[in-house]
Design a protein around this motif. Structure first.
Motif, PDB file in Angstrom:
ATOM      1  N   HIS A 115       0.802  -1.215   0.000  1.00 37.60           N
ATOM      2  CA  HIS A 115       0.000   0.000   0.000  1.00 37.60           C
ATOM      3  C   HIS A 115       0.841   1.275   0.000  1.00 37.60           C
ATOM      4  O   HIS A 115       0.425   2.306  -0.529  1.00 37.60           O
ATOM      5  CB  HIS A 115      -0.927  -0.014   1.229  1.00 37.60           C
ATOM      6  N   TRP A 116       2.034   1.212   0.561  1.00 36.46           N
ATOM      7  CA  TRP A 116       2.838   2.415   0.775  1.00 36.46           C
ATOM      8  C   TRP A 116       3.927   2.610  -0.284  1.00 36.46           C
ATOM      9  O   TRP A 116       4.775   3.478  -0.161  1.00 36.46           O
ATOM     10  CB  TRP A 116       3.486   2.347   2.163  1.00 36.46           C
ATOM     11  N   ASP A 117       3.894   1.810  -1.357  1.00 38.68           N
ATOM     12  CA  ASP A 117       4.952   1.880  -2.372  1.00 38.68           C
ATOM     13  C   ASP A 117       5.078   3.257  -3.011  1.00 38.68           C
ATOM     14  O   ASP A 117       6.186   3.707  -3.336  1.00 38.68           O
ATOM     15  CB  ASP A 117       4.702   0.840  -3.475  1.00 38.68           C
ATOM     16  N   GLU A 176       4.177   6.105  -1.647  1.00 40.87           N
ATOM     17  CA  GLU A 176       4.295   7.203  -0.684  1.00 40.87           C
ATOM     18  C   GLU A 176       5.692   7.821  -0.757  1.00 40.87           C
ATOM     19  O   GLU A 176       6.645   7.222  -1.265  1.00 40.87           O
ATOM     20  CB  GLU A 176       4.040   6.678   0.736  1.00 40.87           C
ATOM     21  N   ALA A 180       8.725   6.061   0.661  1.00 40.42           N
ATOM     22  CA  ALA A 180       8.057   4.768   0.499  1.00 40.42           C
ATOM     23  C   ALA A 180       8.365   3.902   1.715  1.00 40.42           C
ATOM     24  O   ALA A 180       9.315   3.123   1.729  1.00 40.42           O
ATOM     25  CB  ALA A 180       8.537   4.089  -0.780  1.00 40.42           C
ATOM     26  N   GLU A 181       7.536   4.062   2.747  1.00 39.65           N
ATOM     27  CA  GLU A 181       7.747   3.304   3.975  1.00 39.65           C
ATOM     28  C   GLU A 181       6.422   3.093   4.692  1.00 39.65           C
ATOM     29  O   GLU A 181       5.469   3.861   4.534  1.00 39.65           O
ATOM     30  CB  GLU A 181       8.718   4.035   4.892  1.00 39.65           C
ATOM     31  N   ILE A 182       6.356   2.021   5.460  1.00 42.65           N
ATOM     32  CA  ILE A 182       5.183   1.739   6.276  1.00 42.65           C
ATOM     33  C   ILE A 182       5.334   2.526   7.567  1.00 42.65           C
ATOM     34  O   ILE A 182       6.285   2.303   8.327  1.00 42.65           O
ATOM     35  CB  ILE A 182       5.065   0.233   6.587  1.00 42.65           C
ATOM     36  N   PRO A 183       4.431   3.460   7.853  1.00 45.67           N
ATOM     37  CA  PRO A 183       4.583   4.291   9.055  1.00 45.67           C
ATOM     38  C   PRO A 183       4.460   3.462  10.330  1.00 45.67           C
ATOM     39  O   PRO A 183       3.927   2.346  10.333  1.00 45.67           O
ATOM     40  CB  PRO A 183       3.444   5.295   8.927  1.00 45.67           C
ATOM     41  N   CYS A 206       1.292   1.702  11.390  1.00 51.47           N
ATOM     42  CA  CYS A 206       0.811   0.578  10.576  1.00 51.47           C
ATOM     43  C   CYS A 206       1.772  -0.609  10.584  1.00 51.47           C
ATOM     44  O   CYS A 206       1.381  -1.737  10.259  1.00 51.47           O
ATOM     45  CB  CYS A 206       0.605   1.023   9.128  1.00 51.47           C
ATOM     46  N   PRO A 262       8.250  -1.112   2.630  1.00 49.59           N
ATOM     47  CA  PRO A 262       7.142  -1.974   2.197  1.00 49.59           C
ATOM     48  C   PRO A 262       7.647  -3.313   1.674  1.00 49.59           C
ATOM     49  O   PRO A 262       8.790  -3.435   1.233  1.00 49.59           O
ATOM     50  CB  PRO A 262       6.490  -1.164   1.071  1.00 49.59           C
TER      51      PRO A 262
END
Length: 749
Positions: A109-111, A113, A116-119, A122, A151
């Motif tokens: 989902h975060w690609d 962003e 590009a990282e999973i916060p 989450c 991600p």
């Protein structure tokens, strides 16, 4: 844990960590400037896995070798050239699971962003690294994710198999409530718990300062998140749904022994439901889809009001969901002032219904068209609707909890709209034995334990324990009774054979029917003439004594009522004669009149003898003899009304006696323990400020105690007018007479 076992688990962890660090790189996507290059490290990865597995084999061999008997024959020298067969534990199963799908939305989902990282908020559930960070398995502070994660790192072996999860057995839910003694399912529940709760919804509403039906720009939709199975399963113990104030809700749905946790029903590596094992109880189930048709005998109510009580619980919930969405749309248009529509696949799910057609079109389900006219009442209902939708297995995890949330949301919205959903035929809870939300089973939630003195009848395991051991011990609260409470075999569904029952008076009675005996183990009350007389002792009839207190006969003592003076459940006055067993024309067993699981009276079975009965509501009109017991001149009214009239007369005499003889006015509340309170203002009514334990009535005399006991007894067996009406009339008559009330127009059977 033995040293060998610990070494084996440590070796497994080493194996899993190699799998994590190497094999998963087969699915790694390296982000470049404008392009993506998939790094295929499969061969290298498998080589390292083989090496890891060899280490694992060597580690366990050493652990085994540590216990080898040194006096045994010398070990043969190993053949270094012999092939070694190695199996990586559960690898294929895990690879086929959603947890291993590095291409899924849950991990990608975060690609796009930046960065590009999973916060951190989450990462716990959307990456193995984040989960270990949250646990503190990486050496960091536990219960918090310290850093964002790239991600694509799936939920791998080490997420669930590490030093912390080996001993983990508790989970803190989003509500802040802590669930303990969970065992291995706690690993699943950390993520499958949702992200919101009743408390966060209440906080958002309070922060907005908005009145219940006032639109506020400070309010927005709160999303529980996805697959919150633990929140559904644990019900009110987790408070994942929005629970309306003043309502009671089901707790942990225990299912049956052996199928009580996530990993009892789901394969922990493939995540698939163990459908083949469901067939033990649900013999027609051969696929996951067929689980939707399951409906057990303990769920006999028409929850969604469509007239079908044979459909699976899945469809009952679906019916309520449809009704709730209708109520939401009606309220939004009429009260919030903007039509609303819903799309389960488009964030943030609720949108403005621009053409007011009640459906969601593609051009409506877009973020700029997000619904914004939120009121506190609408926020609550929408939250519960989403909660029911986003746990697709809710009908198995905790269907009755979800039913209650949906029912209450519809009912609450109906309070504010003119175009209401018809709830006349809907039902919120089950019959008493299976009404897990009710006081009979929820009374001990705060303490977390049902004491041994109550466990026999107020827990799912209490009766089997009593029948086996003759005593009870304290147990954890249960969500109502279970199949195993009465059935000793859950394949053939045979019942426990009970030959006789000992009543509180000491009387031992055999009804002649083991099933009726089984019922009477609980439906017998907890006090009797014997215990009342023992408490009174030699105290004079009108003397107050500090040793006296109200004795509660308890509830639904139908068995004691049926057997009258043989059981002595009510208080029987000295030198008076009382009737014994009430022979109901050969219809004498509990299940002759009551539906076994629904517990309701089978009114149709009454029609043959009682022509005035067409529905259960007509039972109160039954009258077999034409004696005017209560002396009001009406010998045509049902015996139920004769009893109610005599109860009123007894209570009036008790209040008169308390005021004139005792000198302390008394009032009664049938729903508040200990039921009898001081009437501080002398108005004869139980006012809210009087009904509390500090104001309980204590000025008891033997005469008043006997009368109060029978008043309570006659009220707490609501079916006494059919169980043994003459016995109840006798004890009421004698109580009135003993208090000095006027019985001149009454007739004592």
């Amino acid at each position: 844990m033995e040293k060998g076992e610990h070494r084996e688990q440590r070796a497994q962890l080493i194996c899993y960590r190699f799998i994590q660090s190497v094999y998963l790189n087969h699915n790694t996507i390296v982000e470049g400037r404008g392009n993506q290059v998939r790094k295929n490290l499969f061969v290298i990865g498998m080589a390292l896995i083989l090496f890891t597995a060899l280490l694992f084999s060597f580690g366990t061999a050493q652990a085994a070798g540590a216990t080898t008997d040194t006096s045994a024959a010398p070990a043969q020298e190993a053949d270094a050239t012999a092939p070694v067969s190695v199996t990586v534990p559960y690898l294929e199963q895990w690879l086929a699971s959603p947890h291993a799908d590095a291409t899924s939305e849950a991990f990608r989902h975060w690609d796009e962003e930046d960065p590009a990282e999973i916060p951190v908020e989450c990462a716990k559930c959307h990456s193995s690294t984040g989960y270990q960070d949250f646990l503190g398995a990486d050496g960091s502070e536990p219960n918090i994710v310290n850093a964002a994660v790239a991600p694509g790192t799936v939920v791998d072996c080490v997420a669930c198999h590490n030093d912390v999860t080996i001993v983990k057995d508790s989970v803190t839910m989003p509500s802040g409530l802590v669930l303990t003694n969970l065992g291995d399912e706690s690993r699943c529940m950390e993520c499958h718990q949702g992200r919101e709760s009743k408390f966060s919804v209440d906080t958002a509403i309070a922060d907005s300062g908005a009145d219940l039906d006032t639109v506020s720009a400070d309010l927005g939709f709160l999303n529980i998140h996805y697959y919150a199975a633990a929140a559904t399963k644990y019900g009110t113990l987790a408070k994942g749904g929005y629970e309306y104030d003043g309502k009671a809700y089901d707790a942990n749905f225990m299912h049956v022994a052996g199928f009580e946790t996530c990993i009892d029903c789901h394969n922990s590596h493939t995540l698939e439901v163990r459908v083949d094992e469901c067939a033990g109880c649900h013999e027609d189930v051969t696929s996951v889809e067929e689980l939707r048709d399951v409906r057990m005998a303990g769920s006999q109510m028409d929850y969604d009001g469509d007239g079908n009580v044979d459909e699976g619980i899945f469809y009952e919930i679906e019916g309520l969901q449809q009704s709730l969405l209708t109520a939401i749309q009606s309220y939004a248009s009429e009260v919030a002032g903007a039509a609303i529509t819903y799309d389960p696949a488009a964030y943030p799910y609720f949108f403005v219904d621009t053409n007011a057609d009640g459906a969601t079109s593609e051009d409506e389900a877009v973020f700029p068209n997000s619904y914004a006219s939120w009121t506190p009442r609408l926020v609550k209902a929408a939250y519960n609707y989403q909660t029911s939708i986003k746990d697709p297995g809710s009908y198995v995890h905790g269907g009755k909890y979800i039913i209650q949330l949906l029912f209450d949301s519809i009912d609450d919205l109906n309070q504010a709209t003119s175009e209401q959903v018809d709830m006349t035929a809907m039902r919120r809870i089950d019959s008493g034995h299976f009404a897990g939300s009710e006081e009979a089973f929820r009374h001990w939630d705060e303490e977390g334990v049902v004491p041994g003195s109550c466990a026999k009848c107020h827990s799912d395991s209490g009766l089997p324990t009593f029948l086996s051991e003759g005593v009870n011990v304290s147990v954890a609260p249960s969500n109502g009774l279970a199949c195993s409470t009465c059935h000793d075999d859950l394949v053939e569904f045979t019942r426990y054979e009970v030959q006789s029952v000992k009543f509180p008076s000491g009387a031992v009675i055999d009804s002649g029917d083991p099933d009726t005996n089984l019922c009477m183990n609980c439906h017998q009350g907890r006090e009797s003439t014997v215990s009342v007389d023992k408490l009174i002792g030699s105290t004079e009839p009108d003397a107050q004594s500090e040793s006296l207190r109200f004795l509660n006969p308890h509830y639904f003592a139908a068995g004691a009522t049926r057997y009258g003076t043989e059981a002595k459940g009510a208080y029987e006055y000295a030198d008076k004669e009382y009737v014994g067993f009430f022979d109901h024309g050969g219809v004498n067993n509990c299940s002759d009149c009551h539906m076994t699981h629904a517990l309701e009276v089978d009114a149709e079975s009454c029609i043959e003898c009682h022509s005035e009965v067409e529905t259960a509501d007509d039972l109160v009109n039954i009258r077999y003899t034409y004696t005017d017991y209560d002396g009001n001149g009406d010998d045509q009214e049902g015996v139920y009304f004769e009893i109610q009239s005599m109860r009123d007369t007894l209570w009036a005499a008790a209040q008169q006696y308390a005021a004139d003889t005792v000198g302390t006015a008394i009032v009664y509340s049938d729903s508040s323990y200990p039921y009898f309170f001081v009437d501080t203002n002398g108005n004869g009514e139980a006012d809210a400020d009087e009904v509390n334990s500090d104001n309980s009535f204590k000025a008891w005399t033997p005469r008043l105690l006997r009368a109060a006991y029978n008043y309570q007894y006659s009220g707490k067996d609501p079916g006494s007018f059919t169980h043994n009406p003459q016995y109840i009339i006798q004890v009421l008559y004698d109580g009135i007479e003993d208090l000095g009330g006027d019985v001149s127009a009454m007739t004592r059977p």
